[in-house]
Write an enzyme that holds these catalytic residues in place. Structure first.
Site, PDB file in Angstrom:
ATOM      1  N   SER A   1       5.433   8.090  -3.614  1.00 27.43           N
ATOM      2  CA  SER A   1       4.038   8.280  -3.477  1.00 27.43           C
ATOM      3  C   SER A   1       3.096   9.329  -3.932  1.00 27.43           C
ATOM      4  O   SER A   1       2.034   9.152  -4.243  1.00 27.43           O
ATOM      5  CB  SER A   1       3.714   8.388  -1.638  1.00 27.43           C
ATOM      6  OG  SER A   1       4.357   7.195  -0.974  1.00 27.43           O
TER       7      SER A   1
ATOM      8  N   ARG B   1      16.759   7.651  -1.968  1.00 24.90           N
ATOM      9  CA  ARG B   1      16.563   7.743  -3.466  1.00 24.90           C
ATOM     10  C   ARG B   1      17.444   8.506  -4.033  1.00 24.90           C
ATOM     11  O   ARG B   1      18.277   8.115  -5.154  1.00 24.90           O
ATOM     12  CB  ARG B   1      15.270   8.105  -4.063  1.00 24.90           C
ATOM     13  CG  ARG B   1      14.085   7.059  -3.455  1.00 24.90           C
ATOM     14  CD  ARG B   1      13.103   7.504  -3.817  1.00 24.90           C
ATOM     15  NE  ARG B   1      12.488   8.543  -2.876  1.00 24.90           N
ATOM     16  CZ  ARG B   1      11.299   9.220  -2.671  1.00 24.90           C
ATOM     17  NH1 ARG B   1      10.356   8.777  -3.265  1.00 24.90           N
ATOM     18  NH2 ARG B   1      11.218  10.301  -1.869  1.00 24.90           N
TER      19      ARG B   1
ATOM     20  N   LYS C   1      -3.009  17.527   8.461  1.00 27.12           N
ATOM     21  CA  LYS C   1      -2.694  17.204   6.986  1.00 27.12           C
ATOM     22  C   LYS C   1      -3.719  16.212   6.335  1.00 27.12           C
ATOM     23  O   LYS C   1      -3.503  15.211   7.091  1.00 27.12           O
ATOM     24  CB  LYS C   1      -1.028  16.841   7.058  1.00 27.12           C
ATOM     25  CG  LYS C   1      -0.272  17.166   5.895  1.00 27.12           C
ATOM     26  CD  LYS C   1       1.067  16.952   6.232  1.00 27.12           C
ATOM     27  CE  LYS C   1       1.608  16.005   4.941  1.00 27.12           C
ATOM     28  NZ  LYS C   1       3.012  15.529   5.210  1.00 27.12           N
TER      29      LYS C   1
ATOM     30  N   HIS D   1       8.979   1.267  -0.630  1.00 29.94           N
ATOM     31  CA  HIS D   1       8.787   0.860   0.747  1.00 29.94           C
ATOM     32  C   HIS D   1       9.039  -0.459   1.234  1.00 29.94           C
ATOM     33  O   HIS D   1       9.581  -0.752   2.309  1.00 29.94           O
ATOM     34  CB  HIS D   1       7.525   1.480   1.577  1.00 29.94           C
ATOM     35  CG  HIS D   1       7.443   3.060   1.205  1.00 29.94           C
ATOM     36  ND1 HIS D   1       6.414   3.569   0.655  1.00 29.94           N
ATOM     37  CD2 HIS D   1       8.266   3.909   1.457  1.00 29.94           C
ATOM     38  CE1 HIS D   1       6.547   4.967   0.587  1.00 29.94           C
ATOM     39  NE2 HIS D   1       7.703   5.409   1.257  1.00 29.94           N
TER      40      HIS D   1
END
Ligand code: ADP
Length: 152
Positions: free
Chosen positions: A131, A93, A44, A20
């Site tokens: 992550s 990615r 969440k 990031h």
């Protein structure tokens, strides 16, 4: 509206990684200002608390970097409008990212047709960083410091 090129980099950033950071630093060469927007969804559960992560992200950048960090719980397209951002930054990615990002960007265009999504292809050395994997490593007491641009 000012002529300043403001870009919004939205994400969960749970946690914010070196991948990031690389996207932000490269974006700073393209835009006058980058706003990192940490998405917060009360339904969440996060692994790293949102205020803690915002503070850690800020510590990775210096005052000379035109970076700010905000949290948000609304449509990214609406946040862009409020902050005066004309660009959305996303990192790519692989083809899985592409499929997902392609749909999101079409929806964002529909919601705010003045918002242009800009994709940056990941620097190869950071392409493997996710992550999700970092959370797993941390959960089992592994050292995540090689993957994050700040001290925990
Ligand atoms: P989200 O839950 O919104 O996908 P993430 O925090 O996982 O949020 O990712 C935010 C953005 O950063 C996405 O565009 C994602 O593709 C990109 N990204 C994630 N990991 C990397 C990485 N290692 N290198 C470059 N970009 C990445």
């Amino acid at each position: 509206m000012s002529d300043k090129k403001i870009a919004l980099f939205p994400g969960s950033f749970d946690p914010f990684t070196k991948g990031h950071e690389d996207i932000v630093r490269r974006s700073l060469k393209l835009f006058d200002e980058v706003i990192i927007a940490v998405g917060y969804n009360s339904a969440k559960k996060r692994y790293f608390e949102v205020n803690y992560m915002m503070e850690r992200i800020s510590s990775a950048f210096g005052p000379e970097d035109s970076v700010s960090v905000v949290t948000y719980n609304e449509l990214t397209a609406d946040l862009a409008q409020k902050t005066g951002a004309s660009f959305l930054i996303r990192g790519l990615r692989n083809t899985t990212d592409f499929e997902y990002e392609n749909s999101i960007s079409q929806v964002n265009r529909y919601l705010n047709d003045k918002l242009e999504t800009v994709f940056l292809i990941t620097t190869p050395e950071y392409a493997h960083i996710s992550s999700t994997i970092i959370r797993e490593v941390h959960k089992y007491d592994g050292d995540i410091s090689p993957f994050i641009p700040y001290d925990l």
